[in-house]
Design an enzyme around this catalytic site. Structure first.
Site, mmCIF file in Angstrom:
data_model
loop_
_atom_site.group_PDB
_atom_site.id
_atom_site.type_symbol
_atom_site.label_atom_id
_atom_site.label_comp_id
_atom_site.label_asym_id
_atom_site.label_seq_id
_atom_site.Cartn_x
_atom_site.Cartn_y
_atom_site.Cartn_z
ATOM 1 N N GLU A 90 3.942 5.141 -1.373
ATOM 2 C CA GLU A 90 4.797 4.046 -1.863
ATOM 3 C C GLU A 90 6.195 4.646 -2.048
ATOM 4 O OE1 GLU A 90 3.866 2.724 -5.835
ATOM 5 O OE2 GLU A 90 5.029 0.880 -5.666
ATOM 6 N N HIS A 135 -5.471 -5.425 -4.268
ATOM 7 C CA HIS A 135 -4.566 -4.513 -4.985
ATOM 8 C C HIS A 135 -3.777 -5.324 -6.003
ATOM 9 C CE1 HIS A 135 -1.146 -1.243 -4.569
ATOM 10 N NE2 HIS A 135 -1.337 -1.627 -5.811
ATOM 11 N N ASP A 142 0.042 -6.713 -6.357
ATOM 12 C CA ASP A 142 0.331 -5.521 -7.175
ATOM 13 C C ASP A 142 0.455 -5.874 -8.673
ATOM 14 O OD1 ASP A 142 0.615 -2.808 -7.513
ATOM 15 O OD2 ASP A 142 2.636 -2.665 -6.703
ATOM 16 N N ASP A 143 1.648 -6.261 -9.111
ATOM 17 C CA ASP A 143 1.875 -6.627 -10.517
ATOM 18 C C ASP A 143 2.626 -7.959 -10.537
ATOM 19 O OD1 ASP A 143 1.009 -4.036 -11.923
ATOM 20 O OD2 ASP A 143 2.383 -3.330 -10.379
ATOM 21 N N HIS A 200 -3.092 -5.045 -10.361
ATOM 22 C CA HIS A 200 -3.347 -4.370 -11.648
ATOM 23 C C HIS A 200 -3.418 -5.458 -12.703
ATOM 24 C CE1 HIS A 200 -2.343 -0.494 -9.772
ATOM 25 N NE2 HIS A 200 -1.476 -1.212 -9.074
ATOM 26 N N HIS A 222 -3.302 5.101 -4.646
ATOM 27 C CA HIS A 222 -1.940 4.763 -4.270
ATOM 28 C C HIS A 222 -1.365 5.991 -3.556
ATOM 29 C CE1 HIS A 222 -2.439 1.489 -7.008
ATOM 30 N NE2 HIS A 222 -1.172 1.157 -7.052
HETATM 31 ZN ZN LIG Z 1 -0.301 -0.763 -7.423
#
Ligand SMILES: [Zn+2]
Length: 339
Positions: free
Chosen positions: A200, A17, A278-279, A19, A197
């Site tokens: 969250e 996961h 994630d990021d 991006h 997703h």
């Molecule tokens: Zn994400």
């Protein structure tokens, strides 16, 4: 036995996961902005990180989509993906499943072929250079309508062989999985794996919808599943993986303190949970920093940390023989650490 950071570093891991647009570091953002003549609201790369204090997903996404504006040419997507693969390799990540948001680029007039071409070439290069395996996950922006997602899916069929899975990201609340039922049905028919997703910022109900209406094979995040005991039991039973992102959760206020993160409890209840970044350019750490954050805050044992690495391969879209090979590497590493 070395310290925990050394142990985490040495573990073979997969990242499921991440991006690619969220791996855009301030330095590259500035270089690409200058090359492409895209104005940025910051004077220097150092100012970018100072702007990264988010109170919620919405505030983060506003800055995030602004950052993606510097990605214009195929070579920009190549440079972005190449930089991520290099960092992942330096952290002993053996397999990556990289998400990207085609609509964030095509809406600005960037051809889809340039996005996919750039990402793909860099990952092929990373495989050649580091032996790192990879998959691409094409995510639909859930704040846009389902027709836009369907048109993107249609268009992407030209690149069918390069994309393994479709996903669903962006602002969750008010954009339930049910909105994309037909899109996911079609994607499955075309032979894509599916992830979404859910849970969250959105409720446990969205996790249920992703499972029952979209029939996804993996849930991205899923934190709020803890609010529904029956759902937790179902996730433990079905072993549908969750891709958790500890530093992201902390920065976006999904958890107040890292000590409140549900990953340990989920692991102990038998859920197939994994750690991801994630990021990472926005949330203060790549994969190993995420492992370290939960290992320290939740006092995870080495067996539990090793289990998280095993889970990362189990939860991947690799073939069973590839999973077995990488999991046995984890096993060897964990047992060598004990002696
Ligand atoms: Zn994400």
């Amino acid at each position: 036995m070395g310290n925990v950071a050394t142990f985490i570093h040495g573990l073979p891991k997969a990242e499921l996961h991440v991006h690619v647009e969220g791996t855009l570091e301030p330095k590259l953002m500035f270089d690409l902005a200058a090359k492409n003549g895209v104005p940025l609201p910051y004077a220097r790369p150092e100012d970018v990180q100072k702007a990264y204090s988010f109170r919620c997903l919405r505030e983060f996404l506003d800055l995030y989509y602004q950052g993606t504006g510097v990605l214009v040419e195929e070579s920009d997507f190549f440079a972005l993906s190449q930089a991520y693969a290099k960092r992942a390799h330096a952290q002993n990540v053996r397999h990556v499943e990289v998400s990207f948001d085609p609509q964030a680029h095509t809406a600005r007039g960037v051809p889809l072929a340039a996005v996919i071409g750039g990402l793909h070439s860099a990952l092929v290069e990373a495989n050649r250079q580091y032996g790192m395996s990879w998959k691409l996950i094409m995510c639909f922006l859930r704040h846009l309508d389902a027709a836009d997602a369907m048109a993107t899916l249609d268009h992407a069929l030209e690149h069918r062989d390069l994309i393994s899975a479709v996903g669903l990201d962006s602002s969750e609340v008010g954009n339930p999985p049910s909105k994309f039922r037909q899109v996911f049905k079609r994607a499955k028919r075309e032979g894509y794996h599916t992830v979404a997703h859910a849970g969250e910022e959105g409720p446990a109900k969205y996790v249920r919808e992703a499972l029952t209406l979209l029939c996804v094979e993996r849930i991205d995040h899923g934190n709020r599943a803890t609010e529904d005991a029956a759902l937790i039991a179902q996730l433990a039973d079905s072993r549908v993986p969750l891709t958790l992102c500890p530093l992201s959760n902390l920065r976006l206020g999904v958890v107040e303190r890292m000590a409140d993160h549900p990953i340990r409890e989920m692991l102990e209840k038998g859920l197939l949970v994994t750690v991801n970044s994630d990021d990472p350019a926005y949330f203060g750490g790549y994969l190993n920093e995420n492992y370290q954050a939960v290992a320290e805050a939740l006092n995870l044992s080495r067996d539990q940390i090793g289990q998280l690495a095993r889970n990362s391969f189990l939860a991947s879209f690799l073939r069973p023989t590839e999973k077995e090979r990488l999991i046995s590497e984890v096993d060897r590493f964990v047992s060598a650490d004990r002696t």
